[in-house]
Design an enzyme around this catalytic site. Sequence first.
Site, PDB file in Angstrom:
ATOM      1  N   ASP A  49       1.927 -18.393   9.003  1.00 50.11           N
ATOM      2  CA  ASP A  49       1.077 -17.248   9.303  1.00 50.11           C
ATOM      3  C   ASP A  49      -0.281 -17.385   8.627  1.00 50.11           C
ATOM      4  O   ASP A  49      -0.476 -18.219   7.734  1.00 50.11           O
ATOM      5  CB  ASP A  49       1.744 -15.962   8.825  1.00 50.11           C
ATOM      6  CG  ASP A  49       2.812 -15.457   9.778  1.00 50.11           C
ATOM      7  OD1 ASP A  49       2.935 -16.026  10.870  1.00 50.11           O
ATOM      8  OD2 ASP A  49       3.514 -14.498   9.424  1.00 50.11           O
ATOM      9  N   LYS A  71      -1.052 -13.979  13.050  1.00 44.94           N
ATOM     10  CA  LYS A  71      -1.370 -12.763  13.784  1.00 44.94           C
ATOM     11  C   LYS A  71      -2.204 -11.906  12.860  1.00 44.94           C
ATOM     12  O   LYS A  71      -1.760 -11.518  11.782  1.00 44.94           O
ATOM     13  CB  LYS A  71      -0.093 -12.023  14.198  1.00 44.94           C
ATOM     14  CG  LYS A  71       0.808 -12.833  15.116  1.00 44.94           C
ATOM     15  CD  LYS A  71       2.060 -12.067  15.496  1.00 44.94           C
ATOM     16  CE  LYS A  71       1.767 -10.939  16.465  1.00 44.94           C
ATOM     17  NZ  LYS A  71       1.275 -11.416  17.758  1.00 44.94           N
ATOM     18  N   MET A 185      -0.825  -3.184   5.523  1.00 50.14           N
ATOM     19  CA  MET A 185      -1.784  -3.363   6.617  1.00 50.14           C
ATOM     20  C   MET A 185      -2.508  -2.055   6.968  1.00 50.14           C
ATOM     21  O   MET A 185      -2.552  -1.645   8.125  1.00 50.14           O
ATOM     22  CB  MET A 185      -1.070  -3.923   7.855  1.00 50.14           C
ATOM     23  CG  MET A 185      -0.343  -5.227   7.614  1.00 50.14           C
ATOM     24  SD  MET A 185       0.796  -5.700   8.959  1.00 50.14           S
ATOM     25  CE  MET A 185       2.162  -4.554   8.677  1.00 50.14           C
TER      26      MET A 185
END
Length: 264
Positions: A49, A71, A185
Site C-alpha cells: 500500500d 489506495k 483517515m
Amino acid sequence: MKPLTDSLPNFPEFAPGEVWLAGAGPGDPGLLTLHALHALQVADDVVHDALVDPRILRLADKEAKLIFAGKRGGRPSAQQADINELLIERARMGRRVLRLKGGDPFVFGRGGEEALALTRAGLRFRIIPGITSGLAAAALAGIPATMRQTNHAVILVAGSRAADGTSQAEWEKLARTGQPIIVYMPMANLSEIMAAFQRGGMPPDTLAAIISSSTTAQERIIETSVGMAAADAATQGVSAPAVVIVGAIAGVRQQLLANMVGWR
C-alpha cells in the site's frame, strides 16, 4: 541480512502459491512483527500500500518484485477488485505473495475483502496482524487508549465517508456514547466530523489530538479541541495520513511529556 529462520527456526513455511496478508504497523520498521519481517525476507512478490514506509520495503528480499497497489482518498488509486485479481493471478503463478498494508490488515485495511476473494479462488492464505496505526500513534504520543479513571472502552472509526448523509447521523450517535473516539483517515472530512460530534452533544471544548505521519520524520502532533480541530489543522498545515483522538484520554499526554522519552 541474516535470515530470521537461522536464529528463530519455528516460523511457518511460506509456500509457493500462498498469499500472506500482513500488517506493516504505523511506519517505523522497529514496529514490524517478526512474522512480517520473515515474510518480507522470503516473499517473491510484495504487493504494498501507499502507507507502507519505504524503510520497510527495503527489508524485502533483493530478488522480490515490489508491486504498488495503494489506495489514497481523492486520488487515482487501484480498484479493490483489481487488487484482488492481482493477488490471485500472482499466487496461481506459484509465487509467494505478500500483501503488505500499513497498520493491521483487518482494521480499515480491506484485508477481510481480500481474504474472502482468496477463499473463493481456492487459494491458501495466512493472516499476519500488525500494530494498528490509530492505537500506535496514540500510544507513542503519550495518549493511552484506555484509562481506568476515564474510560473502559474506546471507539475506532473510519473518517473517510463522513460527508455521506448516513455517516453524519452515525457520528452524532458516536458522540452520545461518551467514549473516546479514534478517527482514522479523517482529514478530508474533518470539519464535517467535528461539527457532527457537536450536533450529537459533544462540547466544543472536548479535548482532541491530531497525529499526522506517526513514527516518521514528518510526524506532527497538534493538541486541540473538537471545536477548533479543523481550524487548527488548516492553520498548521496538517495533512493525511493522520488520526484524530477525541476525548479525555487526549489530556493525559501533557501529564506524561516531562518524563516520556520520544520515539525518535
